[in-house]
Write a protein that holds these residues in place. Structure first.
Motif, mmCIF file in Angstrom:
data_model
loop_
_atom_site.group_PDB
_atom_site.id
_atom_site.type_symbol
_atom_site.label_atom_id
_atom_site.label_comp_id
_atom_site.label_asym_id
_atom_site.label_seq_id
_atom_site.Cartn_x
_atom_site.Cartn_y
_atom_site.Cartn_z
ATOM 1 N N ILE A 36 6.794 8.439 10.690
ATOM 2 C CA ILE A 36 7.536 7.335 10.050
ATOM 3 C C ILE A 36 6.686 6.725 8.934
ATOM 4 C CG2 ILE A 36 8.623 5.084 10.408
ATOM 5 C CD1 ILE A 36 9.009 5.939 13.341
ATOM 6 N N CYS A 40 6.652 4.553 4.756
ATOM 7 C CA CYS A 40 5.949 3.312 4.420
ATOM 8 C C CYS A 40 4.907 3.568 3.346
ATOM 9 C CB CYS A 40 5.267 2.732 5.652
ATOM 10 S SG CYS A 40 6.231 2.891 7.168
ATOM 11 N N PRO A 57 0.965 -5.447 0.825
ATOM 12 C CA PRO A 57 -0.159 -5.844 1.677
ATOM 13 C C PRO A 57 -0.786 -4.666 2.407
ATOM 14 C CG PRO A 57 1.951 -6.399 2.710
ATOM 15 C CD PRO A 57 2.260 -5.930 1.324
ATOM 16 N N GLN A 70 6.985 -8.707 12.305
ATOM 17 C CA GLN A 70 7.374 -8.849 10.893
ATOM 18 C C GLN A 70 8.550 -7.927 10.574
ATOM 19 O OE1 GLN A 70 5.945 -11.414 9.312
ATOM 20 N NE2 GLN A 70 4.829 -11.561 11.247
ATOM 21 N N ARG A 79 12.839 -13.247 7.328
ATOM 22 C CA ARG A 79 11.771 -13.234 6.338
ATOM 23 C C ARG A 79 12.259 -12.343 5.202
ATOM 24 N NH1 ARG A 79 5.445 -11.097 6.674
ATOM 25 N NH2 ARG A 79 5.254 -11.113 4.408
ATOM 26 N N PRO A 83 12.880 -5.064 -0.876
ATOM 27 C CA PRO A 83 12.481 -3.653 -1.006
ATOM 28 C C PRO A 83 12.455 -2.908 0.324
ATOM 29 C CG PRO A 83 10.852 -5.096 -2.065
ATOM 30 C CD PRO A 83 11.876 -5.972 -1.428
ATOM 31 N N HIS A 87 14.902 0.518 4.576
ATOM 32 C CA HIS A 87 14.099 1.454 5.370
ATOM 33 C C HIS A 87 14.054 1.119 6.850
ATOM 34 C CE1 HIS A 87 12.661 3.364 1.746
ATOM 35 N NE2 HIS A 87 12.418 2.171 1.249
ATOM 36 N N VAL A 101 5.754 3.081 14.969
ATOM 37 C CA VAL A 101 5.101 2.960 13.659
ATOM 38 C C VAL A 101 4.107 1.795 13.670
ATOM 39 C CG1 VAL A 101 6.858 1.544 12.464
ATOM 40 C CG2 VAL A 101 5.445 3.132 11.163
ATOM 41 N N GLN A 177 -7.573 -8.691 3.804
ATOM 42 C CA GLN A 177 -6.253 -8.724 3.164
ATOM 43 C C GLN A 177 -6.459 -9.177 1.707
ATOM 44 O OE1 GLN A 177 -3.393 -7.523 2.535
ATOM 45 N NE2 GLN A 177 -2.490 -8.084 4.525
ATOM 46 N N GLN A 185 1.806 -15.639 0.332
ATOM 47 C CA GLN A 185 2.302 -16.092 1.633
ATOM 48 C C GLN A 185 2.134 -17.604 1.768
ATOM 49 O OE1 GLN A 185 4.071 -13.671 3.034
ATOM 50 N NE2 GLN A 185 3.207 -12.539 1.317
ATOM 51 N N LYS A 188 5.042 -19.344 0.411
ATOM 52 C CA LYS A 188 6.234 -19.243 1.278
ATOM 53 C C LYS A 188 6.124 -20.157 2.494
ATOM 54 C CE LYS A 188 7.085 -14.542 -0.047
ATOM 55 N NZ LYS A 188 6.543 -13.267 0.304
HETATM 56 C C1 HEC Z 1 9.880 -0.007 -1.195
HETATM 57 C C2 HEC Z 1 8.555 -0.476 -0.852
HETATM 58 C C3 HEC Z 1 8.212 -0.662 0.619
HETATM 59 C C4 HEC Z 1 8.349 0.268 1.640
HETATM 60 C C5 HEC Z 1 8.867 1.690 1.562
HETATM 61 C C6 HEC Z 1 7.806 -0.386 2.823
HETATM 62 N N1 HEC Z 1 7.364 -1.653 2.522
HETATM 63 FE FE1 HEC Z 1 6.523 -2.964 3.824
HETATM 64 N N2 HEC Z 1 6.363 -4.371 2.337
HETATM 65 C C7 HEC Z 1 6.766 -4.186 1.029
HETATM 66 C C8 HEC Z 1 6.522 -5.415 0.289
HETATM 67 C C9 HEC Z 1 6.817 -5.655 -1.188
HETATM 68 C C10 HEC Z 1 5.942 -6.343 1.198
HETATM 69 C C11 HEC Z 1 5.478 -7.763 0.907
HETATM 70 C C12 HEC Z 1 6.591 -8.736 1.098
HETATM 71 C C13 HEC Z 1 6.106 -10.162 0.890
HETATM 72 O O1 HEC Z 1 5.481 -10.440 -0.141
HETATM 73 O O2 HEC Z 1 6.360 -10.991 1.764
HETATM 74 C C14 HEC Z 1 5.873 -5.639 2.489
HETATM 75 C C15 HEC Z 1 5.396 -6.240 3.651
HETATM 76 C C16 HEC Z 1 5.285 -5.601 4.866
HETATM 77 C C17 HEC Z 1 4.780 -6.216 6.083
HETATM 78 C C18 HEC Z 1 4.253 -7.640 6.243
HETATM 79 C C19 HEC Z 1 2.740 -7.644 6.262
HETATM 80 C C20 HEC Z 1 2.104 -8.993 6.389
HETATM 81 O O3 HEC Z 1 0.977 -9.078 6.913
HETATM 82 O O4 HEC Z 1 2.665 -10.001 5.948
HETATM 83 C C21 HEC Z 1 4.843 -5.269 7.066
HETATM 84 C C22 HEC Z 1 4.422 -5.409 8.524
HETATM 85 C C23 HEC Z 1 5.390 -4.059 6.463
HETATM 86 N N3 HEC Z 1 5.648 -4.285 5.137
HETATM 87 C C24 HEC Z 1 5.568 -2.859 7.150
HETATM 88 C C25 HEC Z 1 6.165 -1.717 6.600
HETATM 89 C C26 HEC Z 1 6.437 -0.496 7.352
HETATM 90 C C27 HEC Z 1 6.046 -0.266 8.802
HETATM 91 C C28 HEC Z 1 7.079 0.349 6.493
HETATM 92 C C29 HEC Z 1 7.642 1.737 6.801
HETATM 93 C C30 HEC Z 1 8.633 1.784 7.847
HETATM 94 C C31 HEC Z 1 7.188 -0.325 5.199
HETATM 95 N N4 HEC Z 1 6.620 -1.575 5.309
HETATM 96 C C32 HEC Z 1 7.781 0.224 4.073
HETATM 97 C C33 HEC Z 1 7.309 -3.029 0.498
HETATM 98 C C34 HEC Z 1 7.604 -1.867 1.191
#
Ligand code: HEC
Ligand code: HEC
Length: 226
Positions: A36, A40, A57, A70, A79, A83, A87, A101, A177, A185, A188
Motif C-alpha cells: 500500500i 503513499c 510530512p 490521522q 481533518r 489530495p 486514496h 499501512v 519533522q 499545523q 490549523k
Molecule cells: C497526492 C498526495 C498524497 C498521497 C498519495 C498521500 N498523501 Fe498523505 N499527505 C499529503 C499531504 C499534502 C499531507 C499534509 C496535509 C496537511 O498539511 O495537513 C499529508 C499528510 C498525511 C498524514 C498526516 C501526518 C501528520 O503527522 O500530520 C498522514 C498520516 C498521511 N498523510 C498518510 C498517508 C498514507 C498512509 C498514504 C498512502 C495510503 C498517503 N498519506 C498518501 C499528501 C498525500
C-alpha cells in the motif's frame, strides 16, 4: 513480572501477551502495508520521508496508532486533506489495510546522519540510496536555549524530552519533522481546524504562545534530532 507469568502458566502467559499486543485482535500485515505504501510514496517518498520543503510530512517512525488516527480523520473529513481523500476511501482501503499501512510506515527507521565514507567499500548507488533515506532537519531560526527550556516545560511531557514522540500514547514526534510542516499545523490548531487534545477539544494550547516562543521551540527541535 516473571513470577506473575509463572503463576499464569504458559498458556495464560501467551494469551496475556497476545491480548496486550493487539487489543483489537488484529495482527497488522507488514507485507500488505509495504504494498500500500507504494501509493503513499508518490507524495510522501518511498521511505515515507516526506519532502524537504515540508509540503509532504515525514511519516516514517511515527506511532502506528497516530498514523491510523490521522487517516481516519482525513477519511471522515474531520481533518481537511483534499489530495489524500481519493486514496483512502473505504471501498479502496478497508479498516485492516489502514492498520497494515500504518504499522508498516511506523516500522521504517530513518538514519539522521550519513556514515563516513569508506573508500574500500564505496558504492555510489548505495550512497545515493542512503542519502535519500537520511533526514536531518536543517537548523531553524530562533534561540535554541530559550526554546529548549520552554519546550521541556510545556511540550516535553507529551512529545518526549527530545521531541521523539510517544508510541504508547500516540503522540507524534516533532524533532525529525520538517519545520515548515510544523508551522502549517500550528496555524490549523490555532484556528480550531485541528484539535490538539481530543479529550479537551475547546482548549487551544498553541494559541497561548507567541510566534517568537514557538520559533525558539522549533529551533531547539531542529537540533534535537542531530
Ligand atoms: C497526492 C498526495 C498524497 C498521497 C498519495 C498521500 N498523501 Fe498523505 N499527505 C499529503 C499531504 C499534502 C499531507 C499534509 C496535509 C496537511 O498539511 O495537513 C499529508 C499528510 C498525511 C498524514 C498526516 C501526518 C501528520 O503527522 O500530520 C498522514 C498520516 C498521511 N498523510 C498518510 C498517508 C498514507 C498512509 C498514504 C498512502 C495510503 C498517503 N498519506 C498518501 C499528501 C498525500
Ligand atoms: C497533553 C499532551 C500534549 C502536550 C502538552 C503538547 N502536545 Fe502537541 N500533540 C499532542 C497530541 C496527542 C498530538 C496529536 C493530535 C492528533 O492525534 O491529531 C499533538 C500534535 C502536535 C502537532 C502536530 C504534529 C503533526 O505531525 O501534525 C504539533 C505541531 C504539536 N503537537 C506541537 C506542540 C507544542 C509546540 C507543544 C508545547 C507548546 C505541544 N504540542 C504540547 C499532545 C500534546
Amino acid at each position: 513480572m516473571i513470577s506473575f507469568f509463572r503463576k499464569l502458566g504458559p498458556i495464560g502467559a501467551v494469551l496475556l501477551l497476545a491480548l496486550n499486543a493487539h487489543a483489537d485482535g488484529y495482527e497488522p500485515d507488514l507485507q500488505i502495508g509495504e504494498e500500500i505504501n507504494y501509493v503513499c510514496a508518490g507524495c510522501h517518498g518511498e521511505f515515507a520521508q516526506g519532502s524537504k520543503n515540508g509540503e509532504y510530512p515525514r511519516l516514517a517512525a511515527q506511532p502506528a496508532d497516530y498514523l491510523e488516527r490521522q487517516l481516519l480523520l482525513f477519511r471522515e473529513r474531520k481533518r481537511p486533506n483534499i489530495p489524500m481523500l481519493e486514496h483512502i476511501q473505504e471501498q479502496q482501503m478497508p479498516a485492516s489495510e489502514l492498520k497494515d499501512v500504518s504499522a508498516y510506515i511506523a516500522s521504517i527507521e530513518l538514519p539522521n546522519k550519513l556514515p563516513p565514507i569508506d573508500e574500500s567499500t564505496y558504492n555510489p548507488l548505495e550512497r545515493l540510496f542512503l542519502a535519500k533515506k537520511t533526514i536531518n532537519i536543517p537548523r531553524a531560526e530562533g534561540d535554541i536555549e530559550t526554546g529548549r527550556r520552554q519546550y521541556q516545560k510545556e511540550c516535553g511531557s507529551c512529545h518526549g524530552r527530545t521531541g521523539e514522540g510517544d508510541d504508547k500514547y500516540n503522540v507524534p514526534m516533532l524533532s525529525g519533522q520538517y519545520t515548515e510542516y510544523l508551522w502549517r499545523q500550528v496555524e490549523k490548531f490555532r484556528e480550531g481546524i485541528l484539535i490538539h487534545d481530543p479529550d479537551d477539544p475547546e482548549f487551544r494550547l498553541l494559541s497561548l504562545f507567541t510566534d517568537k516562543e514557538l520559533q525558539d521551540m522549533f529551533a531547539w527541535l531542529s537540533v534535537a534530532d542531530d
